[in-house]
Design a protein around this motif. Structure first.
Motif, short mmCIF file in Angstrom:
data_model
loop_
_atom_site.label_atom_id
_atom_site.label_comp_id
_atom_site.label_asym_id
_atom_site.label_seq_id
_atom_site.Cartn_x
_atom_site.Cartn_y
_atom_site.Cartn_z
N PHE A 333 -10.96 6.10 -5.61
CA PHE A 333 -9.25 5.78 -6.19
C PHE A 333 -8.79 4.97 -4.59
CE2 PHE A 333 -4.56 7.70 -5.95
CZ PHE A 333 -4.37 6.86 -6.99
N HIS A 334 -9.32 5.09 -3.67
CA HIS A 334 -9.02 4.31 -2.28
C HIS A 334 -9.28 2.53 -2.26
CE1 HIS A 334 -7.20 3.76 0.73
NE2 HIS A 334 -7.85 3.75 1.51
N LEU A 335 -10.49 3.33 -3.19
CA LEU A 335 -11.82 1.44 -3.54
C LEU A 335 -10.67 0.69 -4.74
CD1 LEU A 335 -15.32 1.54 -4.53
CD2 LEU A 335 -13.28 -0.12 -5.73
N PRO A 391 5.81 4.24 -1.88
CA PRO A 391 5.73 5.17 -3.39
C PRO A 391 4.20 4.15 -3.50
CG PRO A 391 7.48 4.13 -4.83
CD PRO A 391 7.19 3.73 -3.35
N LEU A 392 4.50 3.01 -2.56
CA LEU A 392 3.14 2.54 -3.10
C LEU A 392 1.82 3.08 -2.65
CD1 LEU A 392 4.48 -0.04 -0.69
CD2 LEU A 392 4.77 -0.36 -3.01
N ALA A 393 0.87 1.87 -4.09
CA ALA A 393 -0.68 2.55 -4.00
C ALA A 393 -1.01 3.09 -3.07
CB ALA A 393 -1.19 0.96 -4.16
N GLY A 394 -0.87 2.63 -2.01
CA GLY A 394 -2.02 3.37 -1.06
C GLY A 394 -1.74 3.97 -0.35
N PHE A 395 -0.58 4.59 -0.51
CA PHE A 395 0.40 5.58 -0.14
C PHE A 395 -0.60 7.13 -1.02
CE2 PHE A 395 2.57 9.56 -1.84
CZ PHE A 395 2.71 9.84 -0.70
N TRP A 396 -0.84 7.04 -2.05
CA TRP A 396 -1.84 8.11 -3.14
C TRP A 396 -3.05 8.43 -2.82
CZ3 TRP A 396 2.34 10.70 -5.60
CH2 TRP A 396 3.26 9.65 -6.14
N SER A 397 -3.42 6.91 -2.37
CA SER A 397 -5.12 7.78 -2.58
C SER A 397 -5.30 7.48 -0.90
CB SER A 397 -5.14 6.20 -2.44
OG SER A 397 -5.12 5.21 -1.56
N LYS A 398 -4.85 7.65 -0.21
CA LYS A 398 -4.52 7.74 1.51
C LYS A 398 -4.73 9.07 1.73
CE LYS A 398 -3.79 4.52 4.08
NZ LYS A 398 -3.85 4.21 5.77
N ASP A 399 -3.50 9.75 1.12
CA ASP A 399 -3.42 11.19 0.59
C ASP A 399 -4.43 11.50 0.41
OD1 ASP A 399 -1.30 10.79 2.52
OD2 ASP A 399 0.49 11.37 0.63
N GLU A 400 -4.87 10.57 -0.68
CA GLU A 400 -6.26 11.55 -1.55
C GLU A 400 -7.41 11.98 -0.63
OE1 GLU A 400 -7.28 12.58 -4.34
OE2 GLU A 400 -5.12 12.72 -5.59
N ILE A 401 -8.08 10.89 0.46
CA ILE A 401 -9.08 11.58 1.18
C ILE A 401 -8.09 11.77 2.90
CG2 ILE A 401 -9.82 9.82 3.34
CD1 ILE A 401 -9.64 6.99 1.25
N LEU A 402 -6.95 12.11 3.09
CA LEU A 402 -7.05 13.07 4.03
C LEU A 402 -7.13 14.07 3.47
CD1 LEU A 402 -3.95 10.41 5.55
CD2 LEU A 402 -6.28 11.66 6.65
N LEU A 403 -6.39 14.25 1.99
CA LEU A 403 -6.25 15.93 1.93
C LEU A 403 -8.03 16.58 1.10
CD1 LEU A 403 -5.16 18.57 0.29
CD2 LEU A 403 -5.29 16.96 -2.37
N ALA A 404 -8.14 16.05 1.17
CA ALA A 404 -10.28 15.59 0.56
C ALA A 404 -10.68 16.24 2.32
CB ALA A 404 -10.54 14.57 0.12
N ALA A 405 -10.68 15.27 3.00
CA ALA A 405 -11.40 16.07 4.67
C ALA A 405 -10.32 17.40 5.33
CB ALA A 405 -10.57 14.95 5.49
N GLN A 406 -9.30 17.60 5.14
CA GLN A 406 -8.51 18.29 5.51
C GLN A 406 -9.07 19.73 4.40
OE1 GLN A 406 -6.09 20.62 4.34
NE2 GLN A 406 -4.59 21.46 6.45
N SER A 407 -9.32 19.87 3.03
CA SER A 407 -8.94 21.56 2.22
C SER A 407 -10.75 21.17 2.32
CB SER A 407 -9.03 20.94 1.12
OG SER A 407 -9.54 19.38 0.25
N ASN A 408 -11.36 20.51 2.55
CA ASN A 408 -13.20 20.43 2.52
C ASN A 408 -13.65 20.78 4.34
OD1 ASN A 408 -13.61 20.25 0.29
ND2 ASN A 408 -13.74 18.21 0.04
N GLY A 409 -12.32 20.80 5.10
CA GLY A 409 -12.65 21.81 6.40
C GLY A 409 -12.80 21.12 7.12
N PHE A 410 -13.65 19.46 7.44
CA PHE A 410 -13.26 18.53 8.02
C PHE A 410 -11.96 17.59 9.46
CE2 PHE A 410 -16.65 17.71 5.45
CZ PHE A 410 -17.67 17.52 5.66
#
Lengths: 629, 103, 471
Positions: A333-335, A391-410
């Motif tokens: 998504f970020h790509l 609500p620009l594009a980078g907001f959604w994708s960057k949050d996804e990444i941060l969420l993935a890092a945080q929820s997977n314990g990193f």
């Protein structure tokens, strides 16, 4: 139409290939026709890719088709296409950006003596990149992987009369070779162990393979490809220098498409990495480190394209990190969103450079906001999108990444990611405030670029605004429902959304204070932390370290090898060559020219063969023939 | 004494060797061609003898022999023509003089 | 008796006779019209063969076999004949006669080859062989030519060829005597091997070895290749050799499969010797035709490797390699024809600076030679890859290693020509003009040498189909 596009996706890379051939062979002398033909072909590819996207949305199941390229016992190499949501998304992004950049280039490259050949290279690149993304096996991917590397080399060195461009092209090529070598080794290992290089087949076999240690080695070898191509630490050094190429090239190749090939490769081969957690961790930390490392360098740079280049490195680190923490959806998504806004930023920078006759130092700019309204607006949209503002594009994708890092314990990587988000917002708005809102310089006469250049900016601006909405977590069917590995999962965290936005706003505000209001003196801070500033400004001296290493270690080893080559190897080789020549001469004089000698040799040979057979195997009874019968 | 297959084979073998010797040892190109003719004739004797003694009911060997005779005639016709041409060029039919092409 | 099976052969024979008649009525010395006629006729013949490619049938039982294996070779001969006819348009010296007799004889030679690869029986085989060989004696000697070297080559070829075919014939008579049959597939049913049988096998081996110019039966080849008119040299090196292989492989794999353990080692030694001698002796040559002659001996060694494998993969690789060898060889020799037209020389030293005088000639020679050397991605690489992997599969690793080493060695003498062409001192700047027909030949050979290397799939598939008929 949709069905046709999905079934015949091989046409997508074929169109620019045709354009390349036609331009090289027939249209060299007619620049306008070259541009027109090249753009027409890539437009067709783009339309086909729209069909592919539609097809994938209707039916996400993978469609594979292939022909055998060559086959031999134990090795069958095929050329084929694999259309699934990941490659569908990539085909769309690549053909779209390639189309926009080619249109933009019509204006930017105007009056360049190499106009035709530029479009030929652009077409060759589009062909290679599209061929890469639809590849259904590692060999094809590697072939096109090398081809995009070649195009990158050709286009970085496009203005080959500049020494810096030549050097940069060489550096890019050599650095990439290092990564490609590891990648190739990885591919060979896969072929040897599994006997196939087809993605679909490997995805079936690899999870059942027991030898995790070996698999880890292979995964890390394959990962060296992305390290080189996607500019991850420590092979990142070529990407900033690659900015010597024409700016549209930087936008297309060194921001939006080619450099993400590495990320795409990891995603494509995720079945391999998912099987080895150790490799994934390495990937995550390499990515996270690169993201932070590049962002810190970006805050001190003065060249507009170099700032964007380090920003690209940092964002690529983000994507790689996302893959490492298991967030394939987030990474892809970020790509996609990154492709939109980073292409926009580069094209905007190109518009500025074009207006200022080639000036690239942001401190020599200033006051552009009034003179170049469209460029300014779109550039700010791009910066906001990159900074991750709602609500620009980078907001959604960057949050996804941060969420993935945080929820997977990193958690560590999550914190690094947040810090990078802050730095990103800061350096982008440092650039915006200095270049667009700084004091106008008297000897500059900026003017807005022609419509052929601003139209792509506007289109990309729109995409940077709305492009992220397809990944809104509240939608029941969003980006993640198609692009995922294993199980699709939806989720969001308001906490992350809010904190990341606040962090980004803080970065923007700091830049505002330092470079617009000037209430905080930037030079004072730089003086205060002189050591750190110098370190960052000189990019951690990585280039110098490499240079030292090359001068002392590589050259030293080279001298030793040269001595050995000269005195040992050459001696042996020359001796062998001399022996060979002499034996050739002897054999030559056996040929006496006497017909009857030849006849005697013939008869003697028959006799020798008879004796040979008889001696080798007495049971044949040939030796007894003389006596009996 | 009855004449058996072996006698014919021996005759053919000797004829073949004589022909081969002629082809490899004589210097005159015409003699060499004659040597080759002897070798081919030895083959014909072989064929006919084998046919007579091994499979008298089929005439394959005889047919083969006739083909060989015809082909030998064709071969020697071309051979004599070549010898004439070479003689025209080099005024010699001595095979040992023809060694322009070597090494 | 289904005479339609013989349509390609009858067609070629009729074409040859027609050309003979046309030659009588055509103006003296007029060759061009005849060539066009011949080329069109050959194209039609290729179409006829290709149309019935994948069939299996025999004329008069299994006396005359019409299968994909034979068809593959027939197409190969016809392609070679086609390319050679085109090169003769640029060969300005008389060829076998003042006018177009050469085409008639060439077509008869082609007919002989076609009979040869289809022969399922010894008499047919022998007749085909002699038809081909006698035609070549005439072509080589070039009776109308001024060049005494051609006459010498012709006489040498005739004497040695006649001795070798007499020896082979003697072998055939022994095989007939021992087995009581002339049908090749019936010989295979004869399990007990007596000394006379083995003598027959070895004599036959020597005859085929002579035709393909394999060491130690190769002595004639360099002299004859050098002395013959170049178009004839091409035809001899390409088609006659391929025909030799076609019949060699069919004869040995059909008639003696049960004795394979005994004759395969002999052929393996022959293959190794051929590769080594051909490549080593090519190095000191200064005449390009003679160098290519030795190189073509070496190529026969590579092809023999496929017979050593004696498997389906081996036969397939022979077929594949024989076909790509056509293009590489025709291309290289065609360059020597074009060059000889302007310089009257075949010395490698005179090729100095050719790249400047005619880039097309230089690049064609480069591509064709590198293809013969087996440099990827050219066709020769794919061919050698198939050959060597087939033989390694059968456990002859040492043979493959010799082949690889010798291929590397061959790069040396090929590149020394390339060095002269590209880096040599330019003494003559005049551009070399090429006729359209010559350009066509050069382009076809060069492009196919590249394409068949980059995408060998379709040809390999055809070779596969053809090879299947051998087992």
């Amino acid at each position: 139409m949709i069905h046709f596009a999905v079934q015949n996706s091989w046409l997508i890379p074929l169109m620019p290939a045709i354009a390349f051939a036609i331009i090289v062979f027939f249209l060299r002398r007619t620049p306008q026709a070259s541009a027109f033909f090249s753009i027409s072909c890539i437009s067709v590819s783009f339309l086909l890719s729209l069909g592919v996207v539609a097809g994938v949305l209707m039916d996400p199941a993978a469609v594979e088709s292939s022909v055998t390229w060559f086959s031999m016992p134990g090795l069958t190499v095929e050329m084929g296409t694999l259309i699934d949501p990941i490659s569908g998304m990539m085909v769309f992004v690549v053909s779209l950006i390639a189309l926009l950049v080619q249109i933009y280039s019509v204006g930017y490259m105007e009056n360049d003596p190499g106009y035709s050949i530029y479009f030929a290279y652009q077409s060759l690149f589009a062909m290679s990149m599209l061929g890469l993304v639809i590849a259904n096996n590692f060999v094809q991917m590697f072939v096109f992987w090398e081809l995009v590397g070649l195009c990158s080399y050709l286009l970085i060195g496009f203005w080959f009369y500049k020494i810096s461009a030549r050097e940069a092209a060489k550096k890019a090529f050599v650095t990439n070779r290092v990564g490609d070598y590891g990648f190739l080794l990885g591919i060979l290992f896969l072929q040897i162990i599994f006997g196939t290089l087809n993605f679909t087949d490997l995805a079936q076999i690899i999870p059942t393979y027991a030898n995790v240690g070996l698999l880890t080695v292979i995964a890390l070898l394959v990962f060296t490809g992305p390290i080189g191509k996607s500019g991850q630490f420590p092979l990142h050094v070529w990407l900033p220098d690659a900015m010597e190429g024409p700016t549209p090239v930087s936008a297309l190749i060194h921001a939006a498409t080619m450099v993400v090939a590495g990320v795409y490769l990891i995603a494509r081969a995720f079945f391999l990495f998912a099987a080895v957690p150790t490799a994934l961790q390495v990937i995550a930390y390499v990515g996270g480190f690169t993201a932070l490392f590049a962002a810190t360098i970006a805050i001190t740079q003065n060249d507009i394209k170099r700032i964007l280049a380090y920003s690209t490195l940092s964002q690529l680190g983000y994507m790689v990190m996302a893959l490492g923490v298991g967030g394939l959806t987030a990474s892809m998504f970020h790509l996609m969103t990154h492709a939109f806004f980073k292409a926009l930023l580069f094209l905007g920078a190109g518009s500025v450079i074009h207006a200022l006759q080639g000036k690239q130092d942001i401190w020599e700019m200033g006051g552009l906001a009034r003179k170049m309204p469209i460029t300014t607006k779109t550039f700010i949209i791009g910066s906001l999108a990159l900074a991750g503002i709602f609500p620009l594009a980078g907001f959604w994708s960057k949050d996804e990444i941060l969420l993935a890092a945080q929820s997977n314990g990193f958690t560590g990587l999550y914190l690094i990611g947040s810090l990078v988000a802050f730095l990103t917002a800061f350096y982008m708005f440092r650039l915006v405030f200095v270049a667009f809102y700084g004091q106008a310089k008297p000897n500059n006469d900026p003017h807005e670029s022609p419509a052929v250049m601003t139209t792509p900016l506007i289109i990309l601006g729109l995409l940077s605004v709305v492009g992220g909405l397809v990944g809104m977590p509240w939608l029941s069917t969003n980006f993640g429902s198609y692009v995922y590995f294993g199980e699709a999962h939806h989720g969001y965290s308001l906490m992350i959304m809010v904190t990341s936005t606040v962090i980004a706003l803080m970065g923007i505000y700091l830049a505002y204070l330092m470079y617009y209001k000037k209430t905080i003196s930037a030079s004072a801070i730089a003086n205060r932390f002189k050591a750190i500033y110098t370190l960052l400004y000189n990019k951690y001296y990585i280039d110098e370290i490499y240079q030292w290493g090359i001068n002392h270690i590589v050259d030293g080893a080279g001298r030793v090898a040269y001595w050995i080559d000269l005195h040992v190897v050459d001696g042996v080789v020359n001796g062998l060559a001399k022996g060979t020549r002499q034996s050739g001469t002897i054999l030559r004089y056996l040929q006496t020219g006497q017909t009857q000698h030849y006849g005697m040799v013939l008869v003697a040979a028959v006799v020798v063969i008879i004796l040979l057979l008889g001696l080798l195997d007495p049971s044949l009874g040939i030796s007894a023939w003389g006596g009996g019968n | 004494m009855t004449i058996t297959l072996n006698h014919y084979l021996l005759l053919a073998g000797m004829l073949f060797c004589i022909g081969l010797y002629g082809a490899l040892a004589k210097q005159n190109a015409i003699s060499i061609l004659m040597g080759i003719e002897l070798m081919l004739n030895a083959c014909v004797i072989n064929l006919v003898a084998f046919n007579r003694f091994m499979a008298p009911n089929h005439l394959v060997g005889h047919a083969f022999g006739l083909f060989v005779i015809a082909l030998a005639a064709a071969e020697v016709a071309v051979g004599l023509a070549l010898v004439l041409t070479v003689y025209r060029d080099l005024l010699s039919v001595n095979i040992q003089d023809f060694d322009w092409l070597k090494w | 008796m289904d005479f339609t099976l013989l349509v390609p052969e009858m067609f070629v024979a009729a074409l040859a006779c027609l050309l003979l008649i046309l030659n009588l009525v055509a103006p003296r010395g007029e060759r061009r019209g005849l060539v066009i006629f011949a080329v069109l006729g050959i194209l039609a013949a290729i179409a006829v063969v290709a149309f019935n490619f994948d069939m299996f049938d025999g004329f008069l039982g299994r006396m005359y076999l019409v299968d994909a294996y034979a068809s593959f070779f027939k197409i190969l001969f016809l392609i070679a004949a086609l390319l050679v006819c085109l090169t003769t348009m640029n060969y300005y010296k008389p060829l076998a006669g003042e006018g177009g007799e050469a085409y008639t004889i060439m077509l008869f030679a082609t007919l002989g080859m076609m009979i040869l690869v289809s022969a399922g029986e010894l008499i047919t085989l022998y007749v085909g062989l002699e038809l081909m060989t006698i035609s070549f004696y005439i072509l080589t000697a070039n009776l109308a030519g001024e060049d005494a070297r051609s006459s010498e080559a012709g006489l040498k070829y005739l004497i040695l060829g006649a001795i070798s075919s007499a020896v082979m014939l003697y072998g055939f008579t022994l095989l007939y005597g021992v087995t009581g049959t002339t049908m090749i597939h019936e010989i295979a049913q004869f399990k007990e091997a007596s000394p006379a049988f083995w003598l027959g096998v070895i004599f036959a081996l020597s005859g085929f070895g002579f035709k393909i110019a394999a060491v130690p039966f190769h002595m004639w080849a360099p002299d004859i290749y050098e002395g013959a008119p170049t178009p004839v040299t091409i035809f001899l090196a390409v088609a006659s050799k391929a025909a030799g292989f076609g019949v060699f492989v069919r004869f040995f794999l059909t008639a003696f499969p049960q004795h394979a353990d005994h004759w395969i080692p002999v052929i393996a030694i022959m293959a190794a010797a051929t590769m080594i001698l051909g490549n080593l002796a090519a190095i000191p040559q200064q005449n390009i035709k003679r160098m290519l002659a030795y190189s073509s001996i070496a190529q026969a060694g590579y092809l023999l490797v496929g017979l050593v494998a004696a498997s389906e993969a081996g036969v397939k690789s022979i077929l594949f390699y024989a076909m790509i060898y056509v293009f590489a060889t025709v291309g290289a020799f065609a360059v020597t024809i074009a060059f000889n037209n302007v310089s009257e020389s075949d010395d490698i030293a005179d090729y100095s600076g050719l790249a400047r005088r005619s880039p097309l000639l230089a690049v064609t020679l480069l591509v064709c030679m590198l293809s013969m050397a087996g440099i990827p991605p050219l066709a020769g690489f794919a061919g050698k890859f198939y050959l060597f992997s087939a033989v390694i599969e059968q456990g002859f690793l040492w043979l493959a290693i010799i082949g690889l080493v010798m291929s590397m060695l061959s790069v040396y003498y090929y590149l020394s020509v390339v060095r002269v062409m590209y880096l040599g001192e330019v003494t003559d700047y005049s551009a070399i003009k090429l006729k359209g027909s010559m350009k066509l030949v050069l382009y076809v050979c060069m492009v196919l040498s590249i394409i068949l290397g980059a995408y060998p799939g379709p040809l390999a598939e055809l070779a596969n189909i053809a090879a299947r008929f051998m087992f």
